[in-house]
Enzyme design. Structure first.
Site, PDB file in Angstrom:
ATOM      1  N   ARG A  59      -0.090  -4.723  -6.671  1.00  8.58           N
ATOM      2  CA  ARG A  59      -1.337  -5.241  -6.112  1.00  8.58           C
ATOM      3  C   ARG A  59      -2.486  -4.573  -6.843  1.00  8.58           C
ATOM      4  O   ARG A  59      -2.422  -3.379  -7.142  1.00  8.58           O
ATOM      5  CB  ARG A  59      -1.390  -4.901  -4.614  1.00  8.58           C
ATOM      6  CG  ARG A  59      -2.562  -5.483  -3.851  1.00  8.58           C
ATOM      7  CD  ARG A  59      -2.421  -6.979  -3.666  1.00  8.58           C
ATOM      8  NE  ARG A  59      -3.471  -7.536  -2.814  1.00  8.58           N
ATOM      9  CZ  ARG A  59      -4.631  -8.023  -3.271  1.00  8.58           C
ATOM     10  NH1 ARG A  59      -4.894  -7.998  -4.562  1.00  8.58           N
ATOM     11  NH2 ARG A  59      -5.525  -8.526  -2.428  1.00  8.58           N
TER      12      ARG A  59
ATOM     13  N   CYS B  25       4.898 -15.013  -9.413  1.00  9.87           N
ATOM     14  CA  CYS B  25       3.652 -14.307  -9.084  1.00  9.87           C
ATOM     15  C   CYS B  25       3.769 -13.534  -7.777  1.00  9.87           C
ATOM     16  O   CYS B  25       4.283 -14.038  -6.785  1.00  9.87           O
ATOM     17  CB  CYS B  25       2.521 -15.332  -8.985  1.00  9.87           C
ATOM     18  SG  CYS B  25       0.931 -14.633  -8.552  1.00  9.87           S
TER      19      CYS B  25
ATOM     20  N   THR C  47      -7.314   2.265   3.934  1.00 10.25           N
ATOM     21  CA  THR C  47      -6.980   1.672   5.231  1.00 10.25           C
ATOM     22  C   THR C  47      -7.955   2.092   6.326  1.00 10.25           C
ATOM     23  O   THR C  47      -8.423   1.262   7.108  1.00 10.25           O
ATOM     24  CB  THR C  47      -5.541   2.050   5.627  1.00 10.25           C
ATOM     25  OG1 THR C  47      -4.659   1.647   4.576  1.00 10.25           O
ATOM     26  CG2 THR C  47      -5.133   1.366   6.917  1.00 10.25           C
TER      27      THR C  47
ATOM     28  N   SER D  15       0.860  -1.174   0.000  1.00  6.86           N
ATOM     29  CA  SER D  15       0.000   0.000   0.000  1.00  6.86           C
ATOM     30  C   SER D  15       0.898   1.225   0.000  1.00  6.86           C
ATOM     31  O   SER D  15       2.099   1.102   0.210  1.00  6.86           O
ATOM     32  CB  SER D  15      -0.893  -0.018   1.248  1.00  6.86           C
ATOM     33  OG  SER D  15      -1.808   1.041   1.216  1.00  6.86           O
TER      34      SER D  15
ATOM     35  N   CYS E  94       0.488  -8.336 -16.688  1.00  6.26           N
ATOM     36  CA  CYS E  94       1.062  -8.917 -15.472  1.00  6.26           C
ATOM     37  C   CYS E  94       2.344  -8.170 -15.118  1.00  6.26           C
ATOM     38  O   CYS E  94       3.249  -8.070 -15.938  1.00  6.26           O
ATOM     39  CB  CYS E  94       1.369 -10.396 -15.679  1.00  6.26           C
ATOM     40  SG  CYS E  94       2.351 -11.072 -14.326  1.00  6.26           S
TER      41      CYS E  94
ATOM     42  N   CYS F 203      -4.322 -10.486 -13.316  1.00  4.54           N
ATOM     43  CA  CYS F 203      -4.669 -11.405 -14.410  1.00  4.54           C
ATOM     44  C   CYS F 203      -6.090 -11.917 -14.257  1.00  4.54           C
ATOM     45  O   CYS F 203      -6.834 -12.055 -15.237  1.00  4.54           O
ATOM     46  CB  CYS F 203      -3.669 -12.561 -14.476  1.00  4.54           C
ATOM     47  SG  CYS F 203      -3.463 -13.463 -12.936  1.00  4.54           S
TER      48      CYS F 203
ATOM     49  N   CYS G 210      -0.932 -10.250  -7.143  1.00  7.20           N
ATOM     50  CA  CYS G 210      -1.615  -8.961  -7.309  1.00  7.20           C
ATOM     51  C   CYS G 210      -3.035  -9.127  -7.804  1.00  7.20           C
ATOM     52  O   CYS G 210      -3.851  -8.243  -7.638  1.00  7.20           O
ATOM     53  CB  CYS G 210      -0.816  -8.041  -8.235  1.00  7.20           C
ATOM     54  SG  CYS G 210      -0.951  -8.429  -9.998  1.00  7.20           S
TER      55      CYS G 210
END
Lengths: 248, 537, 312
Positions: free
Chosen positions: B296, B506, B332, B51, B478, B512, B509
Site C-alpha cells: 500500500r 492489482c 491510525t 498497515s 509495481c 503507479c 496500492c
C-alpha cells in the site's frame, strides 16, 4: 408453487484455505464467509422461475448457528421472499441436513427444491441426493439447464460423458452446476429491504431431528507437495519416459 | 440509459478504514437518528486494509470507552522497542528515538480492527456496504459535492453489459466524508477540482509492503517491536523495515521506502525481499510460512503537504488528506481523531465550512507540525537526515525553518543521468519467489472480464519516451507485477513491444498512480468487491 | 472381514475404467470383493468386471429400465442386494456422485466422499476445500460404509482375475417419476479441458495466437484437451475459457504437458492434482521445473515437431 433453496455459509472461494499447524482444522480466523457459490446459482434460478411467473414464493433455508443469518440476508437481498434458519450449534453432516430439510419440506410443501451441487468447503456432494431419497422424490443433479413444463421439468445434467437430459415429475430436488446461470449482483437498496423481510428461526429439536451416525472427522493435513521430478535431454527421451510410465 | 436509482443519507462516508469508521461511530453516538452509510470497495471490511500496525490507544479510549475489556482480535501490548541499523551482514543497535517509543501502545492487525470497529458501527445502526466501490462523485447543481455514484457491475472488458449487468446507484447525502486512505481516487479528483492543494507543498509518498508470517514455534516474542534502517537501501534512498511480533507464532514484517527514490532501475519489492535475507531476519523467518502479503502507498508529506480538508459538501480526512506521522510511523491514531473531529464538526454545524481551520488548530496538526522537518531532512541522505532529525526532535520542531516537500514523480532520474550504486544484493531462498507469488498470498481477485481499471492516458509514451528515458519503471515499482513490457508480433513499431497490464494482479496500492514520471497512469475503481482479500493484515 | 460391493459404471458397451480403480481401492480395504452391474444386455460388461484382479463375483442385474443410469432405479437394486455387505463403493464420477448418496440416505448413513487413501477398513483419507486440506474420516462402528472413490488417486486393477458372474433380474419396477431422455456427448473432436485424460497447455512462451497452432496440433495427435496459462490468455493468444489455474479451470488429467509456461503459483494451483506433469521451457530457472515430474529445457518450436514425429 413455492421453491425452497438451500444455502450454506462457507469460506469464500477466494480465500486460501490453510490447515492449522496442530491439524485440528482449517484456519478460519478473520476469513471471508460467503454463500456457497453453487447455492447462489440455485437461488438465482429460483428467482428467475418466480420472476417468469412460474412460482409464487422463493424461500431460502440454511442450517447453522446465528452467523448463517448473514448468508440468509444475502439471499433475501438477492430477492428471496423469506428465510428459514434451522438453528444448530453443531456443524451438520449431509444426512442430518437432509433430514432437517425434509421436515421443512413437510411444513412448506414446495413444488421444487433447488440446491447447489456441492458445498465448496467439505465437497461432500450428498445433501440433495439424500433429500430426494428420504422424500421419495426424483432428483436431478448437476443441472446446467432447467425447464419447467407444468407438473414436470426437463433437466440437462452435466455428466462426465457429456450432457444428459432427463424428465422429472414435480415436486423434485434439483442440484445445480456452474453453467446454469450467472447470479445477479445485489443492489444496495435491496440490502436495506432484506433487513425487513421475514426470517423464521427453528431449532433442530423443534423439527424433531436428532444428529445421528456422524462420521468422525480426525486429523487435518495439508495436501502433499509435488516434488521435483527428473530432467530429460530431448524429445526422444521424453517419449520413452512417457511410454515407460504407461502414459503413451 | 435509465436514470440511476437513488438512496439518500445524511452522511455518506467513503472508505471503511479507521478514519471513516471512527467518524461513523461518533456521528451515531452524537445523533442516533442521523442516517449514516459507509461504502467500502473491499469485499469485506478490512480486506483492503494494510498497515503495520502499532497504534496509540488514546483515540480508541475516547471513541469506545471500555474497549480494553473486549479488544480487537489481534491486540498485543508492546513490550519492548528495538531500532537496528543494518549493514549487509551486521547490525548495530541504535537508541530508539522518542517518537518510536511504544510503551502503552498495541500491536494490532488494522484490518481485523476495522472489521471489529465495523461491528460496533453496525450496532449503532450505521449502514455499512462492503463490496461496493464509490466510482464517481455526484455534484449538486451548485457545484457542491452531493454524494457518490456507485460503480456499475457486470460490464465486460469491452465495456458491454453482461447478463448480470447492474447499474450503480447514486447515494445522495448532505455531507460526503472522503476517507479512502492514501491517494484516494475520488480525493485526488476533488483536490484538483477544488484546488485544495494550491497553498501547500506537493504530497510525497512511500510504498509499504508487508507480509504476515507464521514462524517456527518460539521465534516470535509477542510484544517485541523492531525497526531497522540501512541495508539493503543505499544512503540516498529513504526507508526501513518493521518487524512486529504477534501471538500464535505470528510475525508481521514490512518494508517502507520513500517513493522519491531516484534510481529508475530500483525495485522496491526486491529491496523488501533482500531485507528479509539479512542474517537477523533470515534466521527469524527460516522454516516459517507466509500467511498473507500485500502493499500500500503511504502518505508522507505531513504538515507541509496537508491540503485544505474541506470543500462545499465534503470533508477530506485521514490519509486521504495525509495525516500520518512519519517519524512515529503511525497514522491510525491521527485518522481516528480526525474522524471523530469530522463527526463533531458535522454534528455542530451541518456543514463542511470551518472544519479545516478547526483541524489546523487541533492536536492532530500540531503533532504533524512538530515533526515537519524530519522526513525532508532525509532528502540529503541518511546521515544528514539522522543529524537533522535529532535536532528537530530535541527542539520539538520549534526551529523556525520549515523544509519544503518535493513531489515523487519528478524525482526519478533518467537512465542516462543515473548510475546505480552496487547494491550487492544476495541470492534469495525465502518465499515468495517473485511478485506473482506474493500476489497469490494477497488473495487478490478481479473478474478478468471487466474494463482495465488502470487507465493509461497516453499509451504511446510507454513504448517510446518512457522506454527510452526510464526503461519503463512501472514494470519495477509495481509490487504486484501488473505492468509488463512484452514482445508482440502484432506490434510493428517501437521494437515490437507493448505494455501488458495484468490488472487482475492489482493490490490497489496506488503506487503507479503516484510514481509514474509522466503521470499518465490513472487508477480508477474496478468492480466493487475486487482487489486483495487481506487476512489479518 | 470386510465384504465389499462395487457399483460398476459403464456406457452400455464396455466397463468404465473407474470401476477397475474402485477395485484397487477395495483391495486396499481388504476382504471379499463383488461387483454389481446394472443394465440391459450386459454380459460382456459383466465378464469384463469379473476379469478384474481379486473380484470374487459379479452380480449382473439385467433389465431394460436399468439401461439408463437413473439413480432412483439403480439405488433400489443396490439396496435389494446390499444385505450382508459391509462396504458399498462407487466411483466419484458424476454417476457415482448421483447414485451413492441416495443409497447412503436409504441405508441411514452418511457417505464418505472421494476416498483417496485407506487408513483402515473404516477409516479413510479424503480431500476437502478443493484439495487444500486432507482429512481422516472414520465411519462409526457397525454402520455400513457407503463411499465414493476418488478416481485420480487410484490405479486401475489388472485384468488377470477370474471371478464368477451371476445374472439376476430386477427386483423393482422402474420408478415413474424420472424419465431418461438422452445423452449428448461432449461435442467437437477435441476433449473437454475439464474432463480430458490428457491436456496440452501453452503459455506466453508460445508467443502468439498464430503460434498456438503447434499446441493444437500436438494435442490432436495425443487426443488431448488444450489449456493455457493466464499470461497466454491475457496476451490474447487464446480465449479465457482455456485458462488453467487459480482463476481458470482446476483440472486433474493423467498427463499434463506445459509448453512455455513459467509455472507461477497461480497456474500450478490449477494442476496440482494432475497425474504426471511434463514441462518444456527455454528457461531452466522456470519454477515449473520445481513441480514437474519430467522436465525438458529447450525450444518448444523445435521439440513439438520432434515429438509429433516420434508419436507417428
Amino acid at each position: 408453487m413455492k421453491i425452497l433453496v438451500g444455502i450454506k455459509r462457507v469460506v469464500d472461494y477466494n480465500v486460501r484455505v490453510r490447515v492449522l499447524a496442530d491439524g485440528s482444522g482449517v484456519d478460519t480466523d478473520g476469513v471471508k464467509m460467503s454463500v456457497n457459490p453453487f447455492d447462489e446459482i440455485a437461488l438465482e434460478e429460483a428467482l428467475r422461475i418466480r420472476d417468469a411467473g412460474n412460482a409464487e414464493e422463493v424461500i431460502v433455508v440454511s442450517a447453522g448457528g446465528d452467523e448463517c443469518q448473514q448468508q440468509l440476508r444475502t439471499g433475501l437481498a438477492m430477492g428471496a421472499d423469506r428465510a428459514i434458519q434451522i438453528q444448530t450449534s453443531e456443524g451438520l453432516q449431509p444426512l442430518s441436513t437432509a433430514r432437517a430439510f425434509l421436515k421443512v419440506i413437510e411444513r412448506e410443501d414446495p413444488g421444487l427444491v433447488l440446491l447447489g451441487k456441492q458445498a465448496i468447503d467439505d465437497d461432500n456432494c450428498q445433501t440433495g441426493q439424500m433429500l430426494a431419497a428420504l422424500w421419495e422424490r426424483p432428483q436431478a443433479t448437476s443441472a446446467s439447464k432447467l425447464e419447467l413444463n407444468g407438473n414436470s421439468a426437463t433437466v440437462v445434467r452435466e455428466v462426465d460423458a457429456g450432457l444428459e437430459t432427463i424428465e422429472i415429475d414435480l415436486p423434485a430436488v434439483v442440484t445445480v452446476d456452474l453453467r446454469l446461470n450467472e447470479p445477479r449482483f445485489v443492489k444496495l437498496p435491496d440490502i436495506m429491504k432484506a433487513k425487513r423481510k421475514p426470517m423464521d428461526v427453528v431449532s433442530l429439536e423443534e423439527l424433531g431431528v436428532a444428529i445421528e451416525g456422524n462420521l468422525e472427522i480426525g486429523h487435518y493435513a495439508p495436501p502433499p507437495q509435488r516434488e521435483q521430478g527428473i530432467m530429460v535431454e530431448d524429445a526422444a527421451q521424453l517419449v520413452e519416459e512417457l511410454k515407460n510410465r504407461g502414459l503413451l | 440509459m435509465t436514470a440511476r436509482e437513488i438512496m439518500e443519507y445524511d452522511v455518506i462516508i467513503v472508505g471503511a478504514g479507521p478514519a471513516g469508521l471512527s467518524c461513523a461511530i461518533r456521528l451515531k453516538q452524537l445523533k442516533p437518528d442521523l442516517m449514516v452509510a459507509v461504502i467500502e470497495k473491499g469485499a469485506q471490511i478490512g480486506a483492503h486494509i494494510l498497515s503495520g500496525a502499532v497504534i496509540e490507544p488514546e483515540p480508541l479510549d475516547q471513541l469506545l470507552p471500555g474497549w480494553r475489556e473486549n479488544p480487537p482480535p489481534v491486540c498485543i501490548p508492546v513490550a519492548k522497542d528495538e531500532l537496528w541499523l543494518l549493514t549487509k551482514k551486521g547490525k548495530i543497535r541504535l537508541p530508539t528515538p522518542p517518537q518510536q517509543k511504544n510503551h502503552g501502545n498495541f500491536i494490532v492487525s488494522l484490518g481485523s480492527m476495522c472489521a471489529w470497529m465495523a461491528q460496533k458501527a453496525e450496532a449503532l445502526e450505521v449502514d455499512i456496504f462492503p463490496g461496493y466501490a464509490a466510482a464517481e462523485i455526484r455534484f449538486n447543481d451548485d457545484g457542491a459535492v452531493g454524494g457518490v455514484i456507485i460503480g456499475d457491475m457486470g460490464v465486460d472488458s469491452a465495456g458491454k453489459h453482461k447478463d448480470n449487468y447492474m447499474q450503480g446507484i447514486e447515494i445522495h447525502a448532505a455531507m460526503t466524508v472522503l476517507c479512502e486512505g492514501c491517494r484516494g481516487h475520488l480525493s485526488k479528483q476533488l483536490i484538483r477540482k477544488f484546488e485544495l492543494d494550491k497553498d501547500c507543498d506537493p504530497q510525497t509518498y512511500g510504498i509499504g509492503m508487508k507480509e504476515l508470517w507464521r514462524v517456527q514455534p518460539g521465534k516470535s516474542k509477542p510484544g517485541l517491536v523492531q525497526h531497522t534502517t540501512g541495508w539493503p537501501l543505499d544512503a540516498k534512498t529513504y526507508g526501513g523495515s518493521f518487524i512486529y511480533h504477534l501471538d500464535k507464532d505470528r510475525i508481521a514484517i514490512g518494508f517502507v521506502t520513500g517513493l522519491d527514490y531516484q534510481d529508475p532501475a530500483f525495485r522496491p519489492f526486491e529491496a523488501f525481499q533482500q531485507m528479509k535475507h539479512h542474517p537477523m531476519l533470515h534466521e527469524l523467518l527460516e522454516g516459517g510460512e507466509i500467511l498473507s502479503s500485500g502493499a500500500r502507498a503511504i502518505v508522507e508529506g505531513g504538515y507541509q503537504s496537508l491540503p485544505k480538508t474541506e470543500m462545499p459538501g465534503a470533508l477530506l480526512i485521514g490519509d486521504a488528506a495525509g495525516m500520518l506521522n512519519v517519524p512515529k510511523i503511525k497514522g491510525t491514531h491521527q485518522a481516528m481523531r480526525c474522524g471523530m473531529m469530522a463527526a463533531e464538526h458535522i454534528n455542530d454545524t451541518a456543514s463542511a465550512e470551518g472544519f479545516d481551520a478547526k483541524l489546523r488548530d487541533s492536536e492532530i496538526v500540531r503533532e504533524l507540525y512538530k515533526v515537519r522537518n524530519i522526513r525532508p531532512a532525509f532528502y540529503s541522505g541518511l546521515w544528514r537526515g539522522f543529524v537533522r532529525s535529532a535536532i528537530e526532535t530535541v527542539t520539538l520542531g520549534k526551529l523556525p525553518t520549515t523544509l519544503s516537500i518535493h513531489d515523487d514523480d519528478s524525482t526519478l532520474k533518467k537512465r542516462d543521468d543515473y548510475t546505480a550504486p552496487d547494491r550487492k544484493w544476495v541470492d534469495r531462498d525465502l518465499p515468495p519467489r517473485d511478485r506473482l507469488a506474493s500476489v497469490y498470498f494477497a488473495a487478490t481477485e478481479h473478474d478478468e472480464d471487466q474494463p482495465v481499471h488502470l487507465r493509461i492516458l497516453e499509451p504511446d509514451i510507454c513504448t517510446t519516451r518512457c522506454a527510452e528515458e526510464y526503461d519503463n519503471p512501472c514494470t519495477r515499482f509495481c509490487p504486484a507485477n501488473v505492468y509488463e513490457m512484452v514482445a508482440d508480433d502484432r506490434v510493428k513499431k517501437d521494437g515490437g513491444r507493448r505494455l501488458q497490464i495484468n490488472a487482475s494482479n492489482c493490490v490497489h496500492c496506488k503506487v503507479c498512480d503516484i510514481k509514474d514520471p509522466y503521470q499518465i497512469i490513472n487508477w480508477v475503481t474496478p468492480e466493487g468487491g475486487c482487489g486483495p482479500n487481506y487476512q489479518n493484515m | 472381514m470386510s465384504k465389499i460391493l462395487i457399483i460398476a459404471e459403464h456406457d452400455g458397451q464396455s466397463l468404465n475404467i473407474s470401476t477397475a480403480k474402485c477395485v484397487t481401492c477395495a483391495q486396499a480395504i481388504g476382504g471379499n470383493i463383488d461387483i454389481a452391474v446394472f443394465g440391459s444386455g450386459i454380459e460382456t460388461i459383466a465378464a469384463e468386471a469379473a476379469s478384474l484382479e481379486s473380484v470374487a463375483r459379479v452380480i449382473a442385474v439385467d433389465a431394460e429400465h436399468l439401461s439408463a443410469p437413473i439413480a432412483a432405479n439403480w439405488a433400489n437394486e443396490v439396496l435389494a442386494i446390499a444385505d450382508g455387505y459391509s462396504h458399498l463403493l462407487g466411483p466419484s464420477t458424476t454417476l457415482g456422485k448421483d447414485l451413492m448418496p441416495r443409497i447412503a440416505a436409504l441405508a441411514g448413513v452418511n457417505q464418505v466422499s472421494d476416498i483417496m487413501a485407506v487408513n483402515a477398513p473404516t477409516s479413510f483419507k479424503r480431500p476437502i476445500y478443493a484439495g487444500n486440506a486432507i482429512i481422516d474420516v472414520e465411519v462409526p462402528a457397525g454402520a455400513t460404509v457407503v463411499a465414493t472413490v476418488r478416481i485420480a488417486s487410484w490405479q486401475a486393477a489388472a485384468t488377470t482375475g477370474g471371478g464368477s458372474v451371476e445374472v439376476r433380474s430386477a427386483s423393482s419396477n422402474a420408478v415413474k417419476h424420472t424419465r431418461y431422455v438422452g445423452l449428448k456427448s461432449g461435442g467437437g473432436e477435441r476433449p473437454d479441458l475439464q474432463s480430458a485424460q490428457r491436456v496440452v497447455s501453452g503459455g506466453r512462451g508460445v508467443g502468439s495466437e498464430e503460434n498456438f497452432k503447434v499446441i493444437y496440433s500436438l494435442a490432436d495427435k495425443l487426443g488431448a484437451g488444450v489449456g493455457a496459462s493466464r499470461a497466454a490468455v491475457d496476451a490474447g493468444y487464446v480465449p479465457n475459457e482455456m485458462q488453467v489455474g487459480q482463476t481458470g479451470k482446476i483440472i486433474s488429467p493423467d498427463l499434463y504437458m506445459a509448453f512455455g509456461i513459467s509455472g507461477a503459483i497461480q497456474h500450478v494451483t490449477g494442476i496440482k492434482d494432475a497425474g504426471t506433469i511434463v514441462a518444456i521451457n527455454k528457461d531452466s530457472e522456470s519454477p515449473i521445473f520445481e513441480i514437474a515430474d519430467i522436465g525438458l529445457v529447450g525450444d518448444l518450436f523445435k521439440i513439438i515437431p520432434e515429438l509429433e514425429k516420434l508419436l507417428d
